[in-house]
Design a protein around this motif. Structure first.
Motif, PDB file in Angstrom:
ATOM      1  N   GLN A  18       9.560  51.294  74.368  1.00 31.61           N
ATOM      2  CA  GLN A  18       8.836  51.213  75.651  1.00 31.61           C
ATOM      3  C   GLN A  18       7.545  50.953  75.682  1.00 31.61           C
ATOM      4  O   GLN A  18       6.831  50.520  76.223  1.00 31.61           O
ATOM      5  N   GLN A  22       5.153  47.606  77.341  1.00 35.03           N
ATOM      6  CA  GLN A  22       3.880  48.159  77.592  1.00 35.03           C
ATOM      7  C   GLN A  22       3.024  46.898  77.280  1.00 35.03           C
ATOM      8  O   GLN A  22       1.676  46.470  78.010  1.00 35.03           O
ATOM      9  N   ARG A  25       3.404  43.707  78.245  1.00 33.86           N
ATOM     10  CA  ARG A  25       3.549  43.805  80.170  1.00 33.86           C
ATOM     11  C   ARG A  25       1.676  43.268  80.618  1.00 33.86           C
ATOM     12  O   ARG A  25       1.210  42.668  81.214  1.00 33.86           O
ATOM     13  N   LEU A  39      -1.552  55.005  78.960  1.00 36.56           N
ATOM     14  CA  LEU A  39      -0.652  54.147  77.985  1.00 36.56           C
ATOM     15  C   LEU A  39      -0.759  53.801  76.791  1.00 36.56           C
ATOM     16  O   LEU A  39      -0.381  54.897  75.849  1.00 36.56           O
ATOM     17  N   GLU A 158       5.519  67.546  82.224  1.00 36.83           N
ATOM     18  CA  GLU A 158       4.036  68.326  83.116  1.00 36.83           C
ATOM     19  C   GLU A 158       2.890  67.831  82.711  1.00 36.83           C
ATOM     20  O   GLU A 158       1.995  67.720  83.637  1.00 36.83           O
ATOM     21  N   LEU A 161      -0.858  63.775  82.171  1.00 40.28           N
ATOM     22  CA  LEU A 161      -2.025  63.530  82.705  1.00 40.28           C
ATOM     23  C   LEU A 161      -2.972  64.188  82.675  1.00 40.28           C
ATOM     24  O   LEU A 161      -3.316  64.903  84.188  1.00 40.28           O
ATOM     25  N   LEU A 162      -3.394  65.453  82.071  1.00 34.28           N
ATOM     26  CA  LEU A 162      -3.902  66.733  82.025  1.00 34.28           C
ATOM     27  C   LEU A 162      -5.425  65.841  82.598  1.00 34.28           C
ATOM     28  O   LEU A 162      -5.810  64.946  82.084  1.00 34.28           O
ATOM     29  N   ASN A 238      -3.745  72.976  84.403  1.00 41.56           N
ATOM     30  CA  ASN A 238      -3.371  71.224  84.717  1.00 41.56           C
ATOM     31  C   ASN A 238      -3.557  71.316  86.602  1.00 41.56           C
ATOM     32  O   ASN A 238      -4.412  70.290  87.069  1.00 41.56           O
ATOM     33  N   ARG A 243     -11.367  67.431  87.438  1.00 39.62           N
ATOM     34  CA  ARG A 243     -11.329  66.739  87.575  1.00 39.62           C
ATOM     35  C   ARG A 243     -12.250  65.295  88.094  1.00 39.62           C
ATOM     36  O   ARG A 243     -11.836  63.987  88.143  1.00 39.62           O
TER      37      ARG A 243
ATOM     38  N   PHE B 123      -2.655  57.656  89.610  1.00 38.21           N
ATOM     39  CA  PHE B 123      -1.684  57.668  89.321  1.00 38.21           C
ATOM     40  C   PHE B 123      -2.426  58.896  88.202  1.00 38.21           C
ATOM     41  O   PHE B 123      -1.123  59.282  87.522  1.00 38.21           O
ATOM     42  N   SER B 124      -3.437  58.827  87.666  1.00 36.87           N
ATOM     43  CA  SER B 124      -4.129  59.662  86.685  1.00 36.87           C
ATOM     44  C   SER B 124      -3.689  61.139  86.890  1.00 36.87           C
ATOM     45  O   SER B 124      -4.053  61.912  85.551  1.00 36.87           O
ATOM     46  N   ASP B 125      -3.705  61.379  88.210  1.00 35.96           N
ATOM     47  CA  ASP B 125      -3.931  62.290  88.602  1.00 35.96           C
ATOM     48  C   ASP B 125      -2.281  63.367  88.504  1.00 35.96           C
ATOM     49  O   ASP B 125      -1.259  63.361  89.122  1.00 35.96           O
ATOM     50  N   GLY B 126      -2.663  64.609  87.353  1.00 35.62           N
ATOM     51  CA  GLY B 126      -0.842  64.934  86.791  1.00 35.62           C
ATOM     52  C   GLY B 126      -0.561  65.959  87.679  1.00 35.62           C
ATOM     53  O   GLY B 126       0.013  66.693  87.444  1.00 35.62           O
ATOM     54  N   LEU B 152       3.880  54.537  89.591  1.00 36.91           N
ATOM     55  CA  LEU B 152       4.177  53.186  88.977  1.00 36.91           C
ATOM     56  C   LEU B 152       5.130  53.862  87.877  1.00 36.91           C
ATOM     57  O   LEU B 152       5.083  53.932  87.427  1.00 36.91           O
ATOM     58  N   ASP B 154       5.778  53.399  84.971  1.00 44.49           N
ATOM     59  CA  ASP B 154       5.512  54.164  83.556  1.00 44.49           C
ATOM     60  C   ASP B 154       5.366  55.610  83.621  1.00 44.49           C
ATOM     61  O   ASP B 154       5.083  56.464  83.065  1.00 44.49           O
ATOM     62  N   GLN B 155       5.009  55.410  84.903  1.00 42.03           N
ATOM     63  CA  GLN B 155       5.333  57.924  85.074  1.00 42.03           C
ATOM     64  C   GLN B 155       6.410  58.199  85.920  1.00 42.03           C
ATOM     65  O   GLN B 155       6.898  58.978  85.783  1.00 42.03           O
TER      66      GLN B 155
END
Lengths: 555, 207
Positions: A18, A22, A25, A39, A158, A161-162, A238, A243, B123-126, B152, B154-155
């Motif tokens: 994976q 990445q 790309r 990533l 889940e 992406l905290l 989360n 944020r 996208f980074s908003d989990g 995207l 990758d998620q």
């Protein structure tokens, strides 16, 4: 230690594939910087001042000799022949090429290693006591649960992406050596009134810009529920963690804003839905994993060894090393050994490929082929026979790994700082080296006694400066590098956050500042008092007065 | 070329035509840039309002067909939209800073809705994952759950495991190429909305 089964190995192999795609790309322009950043970070890759930095996971600090040899070979082939052990027990390579990182990860996968979630806004490497499983004061060996949690947190769908990074520490000893109170979640294992393994759960601790020690959210958690309870905590975080502001995004800010009672209410309400569900750890799964952490095949040995006693009596240099670098073991006739990565005048935590090979050989010859890294950035051979200590010392000394300074002032915890890290406000390694040179007299060091000096190059606090007896923080003032000094910080069950003594200092002043702090301690100490005890007894005022008095005379 | 990936009942994913029309309120008149600690604020906090009353009043709603409307638009226009709900023409968009409770307050039975979409602005908003998890596991939502916005490749694996079964890939990326992201891993460690942890899924006893 834990060994991969085909499921673990397949997952790691798929991760390499994976990440390889990445990276391809990204290099082909199909992924933007912003898209590639999380990533690569979740594969431990930072973009630094000179080159990328790759942080390789050492789960709860446990390594095999085979893995260390692989790290040595990778450091030689893809880097500049050395690596750096971090305060999260991981290894960092400072000079790899971005294009090479997929291949490095593929090499790591062949020895059951990876760089998964060593950075990024996700659950990071779980850390613990470097003496887990062998410490005389250990009540519960937390490594099986740590491994179960490693698996649970790896690619958790889940919590990928905290709001911000999330650090967990586990410990099962009387003297906490894992700073559980300075973690987003700290798990303190103990035996409850029924003799069952239970956990005291701390939440909302952390160093960084806003240092806060954790609060107990649950005094008694049955071990079966540790995943569901942690999942409830992180789910609440989360959704509600901030944020909108990176500096207020850690869970500690949420816990403080809501208050522990309200935060706990939300967590327990969430947990009510999860408790006794599929996340409940079964005895069979605990047994399966715990099997990998069973005691080593120790010999039955007497508590004393004549050759060891003789060497101790006749060789003062060996005796000094034993005093500082050899630690008690729960099995008679065995000791744990710390190999110091803090020789005076070198970057703390750094180790060359040649030294890695020496350590791997020592582990094979004398310690069942395993070793550990500590959050103090040293390496440990956990299971050495008394009769082998002299041989270990001679070989370690020849490789520059036997500086007898563990727990002393020059056993400095230090982040890579401004020499490498693009986040840093100031350099940290040259400060550590200058202090080590200032105190390069072992007799004087021994007289000063136990003292933890921690240095961070910025307020992210990778060098844990807040919990150093003396803490040094690099700060930026109008584009130049200055250093703020705290005293009175401490790790352990009686952890505390240090207090700033006053205005910051230039790099050149720092060895002298530490010297003056020590002078006050030597003047004021009573009996066997350590530096930290004296600070706690008399407060910071006498230290402050002495440190700044001379400055005023000069100006 | 459609941007919509749909998971079929047999677990296979394919790119399909999108039969839903998104209803998007006009941009706010005074879209001031908010800053915190010197940086532009990228995420709304959970519970913040999504649109102004003026935006909601000026929202154009197509008179026929399947429409995907933001929760706030539904709230402002539900008197007129109610009959179309009964006809199965209404899908609801929840943004990542909105709550499942607010959605439940509007629809006693979420399964009245053939489609719920979660809009992720970045996208980074989990939070999107927890919302998906809650809708499937806590609320028992059984119909189509779609990830829209900055979606995207990758998620996608995480989206899938958090309960999403359709994915509207961002317009400038290929949905066909993104398909492979749904199969990055064959045996994940943890459970998910429709799965148990690997040690309950397989026999991992040592050889």
């Amino acid at each position: 230690m834990y060994k991969y089964d085909p499921i673990d190995q397949q997952l790691i192999n798929e991760r390499v594939a994976q990440y390889r795609d990445q990276t391809r790309r990204f290099l082909a322009g199909e992924l933007s910087d912003d898209e590639f950043r999380p990533l690569r970070l979740q594969n431990g890759l930072y973009i630094q001042r000179h080159a990328p930095m790759l942080r390789i996971a050492v789960p709860y600090g446990l390594l095999s000799s085979k893995q260390l040899r692989k790290l040595a070979d990778i450091a030689t082939r893809y880097d500049r022949g050395y690596g750096h052990f971090s305060t999260r027990q991981n290894m960092q390579l400072n000079w790899p090429k971005l294009e090479d990182t997929p291949e490095i990860l593929a090499e790591l996968a062949t020895v059951e290693m990876h760089a998964i979630q060593t950075s990024g806004n996700c659950i990071r490497n779980i850390t613990t006591d470097q003496f887990a499983g062998i410490a005389p004061d250990e009540i519960i060996d937390p490594r099986a649960i740590a491994e179960i949690m490693r698996q649970w947190s790896t690619f958790h769908p889940e919590f990928a992406l905290l709001p911000r990074k999330f650090k967990i520490a586990v410990s099962g000893t009387e003297q906490d050596r894992a700073i559980v109170q300075a973690h987003d979640i700290g798990l303190e294992f103990y035996l409850d009134a029924h003799g069952q393994m239970a956990i005291k759960v701390w939440v909302g601790g952390g160093l960084g810009r806003t240092p806060i020690l954790g609060t107990v959210i649950r005094e008694h958690l049955e071990w079966q529920h540790v995943l569901s309870y942690c999942e409830a905590i992180i789910r609440v975080y989360n959704v509600h963690g901030r944020r909108d502001n990176i500096y207020k995004a850690r869970i500690k800010i949420l816990v403080k804003a809501l208050g522990i009672d309200e935060f706990k209410r939300q967590v327990e309400a969430e947990w009510a839905h999860l408790k006794d569900g599929p996340l409940t750890i079964t005895q069979a799964e605990l047994d399966r994993v715990a099997h990998y952490f069973e005691p080593m095949p120790y010999q039955t040995l007497p508590a004393h060894d004549a050759s060891f006693d003789a060497a101790l009596a006749s060789n003062p240099a060996f005796a000094a090393w034993v005093k500082r670098c050899v630690h008690a073991h729960r099995v008679p006739g065995y000791r744990a050994v710390t190999l110091s990565l803090k020789p005076h005048g070198k970057a703390p935590g750094d180790i060359t490929s040649e030294q890695m090979h020496v350590v791997a050989d020592l582990a094979d010859a004398y310690s069942f082929g395993e070793l550990r890294s500590s959050h103090e950035q040293n390496l440990i051979l956990a299971d050495v026979r008394l009769s082998d200590l002299f041989a270990v010392w001679e070989k370690a000394r020849a490789a520059g790994l036997a500086t007898p300074n563990i727990g002393l002032l020059t056993d400095i915890i230090c982040c890579p700082g401004g020499d490498f890290c693009s986040l840093a406000n100031a350099k940290s390694i040259p400060i550590a080296e200058a202090i080590q040179r200032q105190f390069d007299n072992l007799d004087y060091l021994y007289d000063i006694g136990e003292l933890e000096l921690n240095i961070s190059g910025c307020m992210n606090a990778c060098g844990h400066h807040h919990v150093g007896h003396i803490g040094i923080l690099g700060v930026d003032k109008d584009g130049s590098e200055w250093y703020q000094v705290t005293i009175g910080g401490k790790q352990g069950k009686d952890a505390s956050i240090g207090t700033v003594i006053g205005p910051s200092f230039s790099a050149e002043e720092m060895p002298g500042v530490v010297q003056r702090l020590i002078e006050v301690y030597v003047r004021e100490r009573q009996d066997e008092e350590r530096f930290i005890d004296t600070v706690r007894r008399i407060g910071i005022a006498p230290f402050k007065a002495h440190v700044y008095a001379e400055q005023e005379v000069v100006s | 070329m459609s941007q919509l990936i749909q998971l079929q009942a047999n677990g296979q994913a394919r790119v399909v035509e999108d039969t839903w029309t998104r209803v998007i309120p006009p941009a706010a008149a005074d879209a001031a840039v908010r800053k915190q600690a010197g940086k532009v604020v990228l995420f709304k906090l959970t519970g913040e309002a999504s649109f102004t009353e003026e935006q909601l009043a000026q929202t154009h709603i197509p008179p026929t067909g399947n429409i995907l409307v933001p929760l706030a638009v539904w709230q402002a226009h539900k008197a007129t939209l109610q009959p179309r709900l009964a006809a199965g023409e209404i899908g609801i968009v929840l943004a990542t800073h909105e709550t499942v409770e607010a959605l439940q307050a509007e629809f006693a039975d979420l399964n009245q809705l053939p489609l719920i979409a979660i809009f992720v602005e970045r996208f980074s908003d989990g939070r999107i994952f927890t919302l998906g998890h809650w809708l499937r596991s806590r609320c028992g939502f059984k119909n189509e759950l779609r990830a829209i916005g900055d979606v995207l490749r990758d998620q996608l694996f995480f989206h899938k495991r958090a309960g999403f079964n359709s994915f509207l890939i961002r317009a400038d990326r290929s949905a066909e190429a993104a398909l492979s992201g749904l199969n990055d891993f064959s045996q994940p460690y943890q459970g998910a909305v429709d799965d148990v942890p690997v040690w309950r899924r397989l026999n991992r006893s040592q050889a």
